[in-house]
Design a protein around this motif. Structure first.
Motif, PDB file in Angstrom:
ATOM      1  N   CYS A  72       0.850  -1.202   0.000  1.00 51.17           N
ATOM      2  CA  CYS A  72       0.000   0.000   0.000  1.00 51.17           C
ATOM      3  C   CYS A  72       0.882   1.248   0.000  1.00 51.17           C
ATOM      4  CB  CYS A  72      -0.885   0.030   1.236  1.00 51.17           C
ATOM      5  SG  CYS A  72      -1.888  -1.446   1.468  1.00 51.17           S
ATOM      6  N   GLY A  73       0.603   2.147  -0.933  1.00 56.48           N
ATOM      7  CA  GLY A  73       1.328   3.413  -0.986  1.00 56.48           C
ATOM      8  C   GLY A  73       0.852   4.372   0.086  1.00 56.48           C
ATOM      9  N   SER A  74       1.497   5.532   0.144  1.00 59.76           N
ATOM     10  CA  SER A  74       1.142   6.560   1.132  1.00 59.76           C
ATOM     11  C   SER A  74      -0.337   6.868   1.066  1.00 59.76           C
ATOM     12  CB  SER A  74       1.914   7.852   0.842  1.00 59.76           C
ATOM     13  OG  SER A  74       3.223   7.754   1.309  1.00 59.76           O
ATOM     14  N   GLY A 104       0.889   7.708   7.292  1.00 62.95           N
ATOM     15  CA  GLY A 104       0.187   7.103   6.158  1.00 62.95           C
ATOM     16  C   GLY A 104       0.668   5.684   5.883  1.00 62.95           C
ATOM     17  N   HIS A 105       1.589   5.186   6.721  1.00 62.04           N
ATOM     18  CA  HIS A 105       2.095   3.807   6.592  1.00 62.04           C
ATOM     19  C   HIS A 105       1.960   3.156   7.969  1.00 62.04           C
ATOM     20  CE1 HIS A 105       3.889   4.183   2.517  1.00 62.04           C
ATOM     21  NE2 HIS A 105       3.907   5.463   2.849  1.00 62.04           N
ATOM     22  N   ALA A 106       0.846   2.453   8.168  1.00 62.10           N
ATOM     23  CA  ALA A 106       0.451   2.022   9.515  1.00 62.10           C
ATOM     24  C   ALA A 106       1.420   1.036  10.174  1.00 62.10           C
ATOM     25  CB  ALA A 106      -0.950   1.407   9.458  1.00 62.10           C
ATOM     26  N   THR A 155       1.764  -0.291  -5.052  1.00 61.69           N
ATOM     27  CA  THR A 155       1.082   0.983  -5.317  1.00 61.69           C
ATOM     28  C   THR A 155       1.870   2.105  -4.656  1.00 61.69           C
ATOM     29  OG1 THR A 155      -0.290   0.953  -3.310  1.00 61.69           O
ATOM     30  CG2 THR A 155      -1.133  -0.241  -5.218  1.00 61.69           C
ATOM     31  N   ASN A 156       1.733   3.287  -5.197  1.00 58.97           N
ATOM     32  CA  ASN A 156       2.416   4.431  -4.575  1.00 58.97           C
ATOM     33  C   ASN A 156       1.683   5.730  -4.874  1.00 58.97           C
ATOM     34  OD1 ASN A 156       3.536   5.715  -7.106  1.00 58.97           O
ATOM     35  ND2 ASN A 156       4.635   3.768  -7.223  1.00 58.97           N
ATOM     36  N   ALA A 157       2.001   6.726  -4.076  1.00 54.04           N
ATOM     37  CA  ALA A 157       1.592   8.097  -4.363  1.00 54.04           C
ATOM     38  C   ALA A 157       2.764   8.752  -5.075  1.00 54.04           C
ATOM     39  CB  ALA A 157       1.296   8.820  -3.057  1.00 54.04           C
ATOM     40  N   ASN A 240      13.297  14.889   0.684  1.00 53.75           N
ATOM     41  CA  ASN A 240      12.921  16.163   0.065  1.00 53.75           C
ATOM     42  C   ASN A 240      12.270  15.911  -1.283  1.00 53.75           C
ATOM     43  OD1 ASN A 240      15.928  15.472  -0.376  1.00 53.75           O
ATOM     44  ND2 ASN A 240      15.341  16.622  -2.208  1.00 53.75           N
ATOM     45  N   TYR A 241      11.320  16.766  -1.635  1.00 53.01           N
ATOM     46  CA  TYR A 241      10.762  16.714  -2.984  1.00 53.01           C
ATOM     47  C   TYR A 241      11.793  17.320  -3.941  1.00 53.01           C
ATOM     48  CZ  TYR A 241       6.375  15.624  -0.593  1.00 53.01           C
ATOM     49  OH  TYR A 241       5.408  15.026   0.185  1.00 53.01           O
ATOM     50  N   GLU A 242      11.502  17.266  -5.235  1.00 54.06           N
ATOM     51  CA  GLU A 242      12.506  17.574  -6.247  1.00 54.06           C
ATOM     52  C   GLU A 242      12.610  19.078  -6.532  1.00 54.06           C
ATOM     53  OE1 GLU A 242       9.772  15.538  -6.749  1.00 54.06           O
ATOM     54  OE2 GLU A 242      10.930  13.884  -5.923  1.00 54.06           O
ATOM     55  N   MET A 260       9.340   8.135  -4.259  1.00 54.47           N
ATOM     56  CA  MET A 260      10.516   7.745  -3.456  1.00 54.47           C
ATOM     57  C   MET A 260      10.420   6.280  -3.033  1.00 54.47           C
ATOM     58  SD  MET A 260      10.311  11.050  -0.932  1.00 54.47           S
ATOM     59  CE  MET A 260       9.778  12.657  -1.580  1.00 54.47           C
ATOM     60  N   SER A 261       9.818   5.461  -3.892  1.00 52.96           N
ATOM     61  CA  SER A 261       9.615   4.058  -3.465  1.00 52.96           C
ATOM     62  C   SER A 261       9.492   3.135  -4.678  1.00 52.96           C
ATOM     63  CB  SER A 261       8.330   3.963  -2.624  1.00 52.96           C
ATOM     64  OG  SER A 261       7.188   4.141  -3.434  1.00 52.96           O
ATOM     65  N   THR A 262       8.966   1.958  -4.432  1.00 54.29           N
ATOM     66  CA  THR A 262       8.476   0.976  -5.408  1.00 54.29           C
ATOM     67  C   THR A 262       9.570   0.298  -6.243  1.00 54.29           C
ATOM     68  OG1 THR A 262       6.406   2.233  -5.543  1.00 54.29           O
ATOM     69  CG2 THR A 262       6.759   0.594  -7.256  1.00 54.29           C
TER      70      THR A 262
HETATM   71  O1  LIG Z   1       5.766   5.964  -2.483  1.00 56.49           O
HETATM   72  P1  LIG Z   1       4.838   6.067  -1.334  1.00 56.49           P
HETATM   73  O2  LIG Z   1       5.203   5.178  -0.206  1.00 56.49           O
HETATM   74  O3  LIG Z   1       3.395   5.907  -1.751  1.00 56.49           O
HETATM   75  O4  LIG Z   1       4.966   7.557  -0.745  1.00 56.49           O
HETATM   76  C1  LIG Z   1       5.217   8.742  -1.480  1.00 56.49           C
HETATM   77  O5  LIG Z   1       4.737   9.790  -0.648  1.00 56.49           O
HETATM   78  C2  LIG Z   1       5.799  10.267   0.201  1.00 56.49           C
HETATM   79  C3  LIG Z   1       5.979  11.740  -0.044  1.00 56.49           C
HETATM   80  O6  LIG Z   1       4.817  12.462   0.160  1.00 56.49           O
HETATM   81  C4  LIG Z   1       7.039   9.525  -0.199  1.00 56.49           C
HETATM   82  O7  LIG Z   1       7.268   8.458   0.683  1.00 56.49           O
HETATM   83  C5  LIG Z   1       6.697   9.038  -1.585  1.00 56.49           C
HETATM   84  O8  LIG Z   1       7.446   7.916  -1.971  1.00 56.49           O
END
Ligand SMILES: O=P(O)(O)O[C@H]1O[C@H](CO)[C@@H](O)[C@H]1O
Length: 330
Positions: A72-74, A104-106, A155-157, A240-242, A260-262
């Motif tokens: 599960c993403g954020s 957002g990550h339980a 999945t991710n945000a 940090n964001y880009e 920042m994931s996946t």
């Molecule tokens: O990729 P997920 O875990 O969904 O989270 C996204 O949201 C967070 C930034 O707001 C970062 O962790 C980015 O990777």
């Protein structure tokens, strides 16, 4: 000191030789549950036996061997809330498991059934910026594999770089640009254990085309086809964001969405031959021109709010796709 035996040509010596196990705690939580504590800070490549032990803990506790793994993403934890007959394992109570530190990550592993399939879902993933090495971030994917998982749904945000993408859209990932890899970082770094996969895995067909096509059909059936895209995701280290210059560079490289994931999870899944389906929920549009608009700056609050707003469609997409898989038509 825990260390791996690297005197055998780069393969981990996984025979019961005492390597890879120590009396330290991997996650700083003394939960009284651990039978083989393992100091992952010193050796981020978890030995096969340690992963097997975690998998056994889960399958015995849940009484099922899941076929599908979900990350599960954020803000998308509701993907795990829809699982039926759920057995919930808090990360802190799983031996040798890291803990979630991001809002957002339980930090729960949920095992049960969804649309006729046995599933296990990570309600909370691990990110590089939390201070975990990539091998530790994606270790749960190997746990999934040893639990019996054949399909990974990640999945991710993400921020939308493609100017055609709107906030709330869904981008089905068909490829990625691994910026952490460009910088010499990989979840597969260190000795390779061939029981998981080969030393040099190919990533050319990482994202399962049948599942992408099925998801497009499902998007049409849901009436959200204009909000569905197929594109390229890139993972940066964060937190940090880009910068604008970085976003411009990513766009020139053909990247459609950034997060920042996946990617480390997908690499680990493909290494052990799992089929992968992944999507990004576009939670914000990335500015690629300089401006002083404060309200165009990304924030995690916005990411979470959009994820909450769009969780219903994300859940429906995943449920329908899993139903197709369970019926054998995907
Ligand atoms: O990729 P997920 O875990 O969904 O989270 C996204 O949201 C967070 C930034 O707001 C970062 O962790 C980015 O990777």
């Amino acid at each position: 000191m825990t260390g791996y035996n690297n005197s055998n040509g780069g393969e981990v010596n996984t025979a019961s030789n005492g390597n890879g196990h120590s009396n330290g705690h991997s996650n700083g939580h003394s939960n009284g549950n651990k039978s083989a504590d393992y100091t992952a800070q010193e050796n981020p490549t978890y030995p096969y036996e340690v992963i097997q032990e975690i998998a056994d803990f889960i399958t015995k506790g849940a009484g099922v061997r899941p076929k599908i793994g979900i990350i599960c993403g954020s803000g998308l934890g509701s993907l795990a809330d829809i699982i039926q007959d759920a057995r919930i394992f808090e990360y802190e109570k799983i031996p040798n498991f890291p803990v979630s530190t991001v809002e957002g990550h339980a930090g729960k592993l949920v095992v049960g059934t969804l649309e006729g399939a046995t599933v296990m879902a990570m309600q909370g993933r691990f990110h590089f910026y939390e201070g975990y090495p990539l091998a530790k971030c994606s270790m749960p994917v190997r746990v999934m594999k040893l639990c019996g998982v054949e399909y990974l749904f990640a999945t991710n945000a993400a921020g939308g770089i493609n100017p055609r993408y709107g906030v709330g859209d869904i981008m089905l990932m068909h490829d990625h640009v691994n910026m952490l890899g460009f910088a010499g970082n990989s979840p597969l770094q260190g000795p390779n254990d061939p029981r998981f996969g080969p030393r040099f895995p190919a990533l050319t067909n990482s994202y399962n085309k049948d599942l992408i096509n099925k998801a497009i059909e499902i998007g049409k059936a849901m009436g959200i086809e204009s909000n569905i895209h197929v594109g390229v995701y890139s993972c940066l280290g964060g937190p940090n964001y880009e910068t604008i210059a970085e976003l411009k560079a990513l766009r020139m490289m053909g990247v459609d969405a950034v997060g920042m994931s996946t990617v480390h999870e997908v690499i680990t899944a493909r290494h052990c031959d799992m089929k992968v389906f992944a999507f990004s929920l576009i939670t914000n549009k990335c500015a690629t021109e300089y401006n002083d608009k404060k309200d165009e700056e990304p924030s995690h609050d916005e990411v979470m709010a959009v994820a909450k707003m769009r969780q219903k469609d994300c859940c429906e997409l995943v449920s329908r796709l899993i139903r197709e898989l369970a019926m054998g038509s995907a």
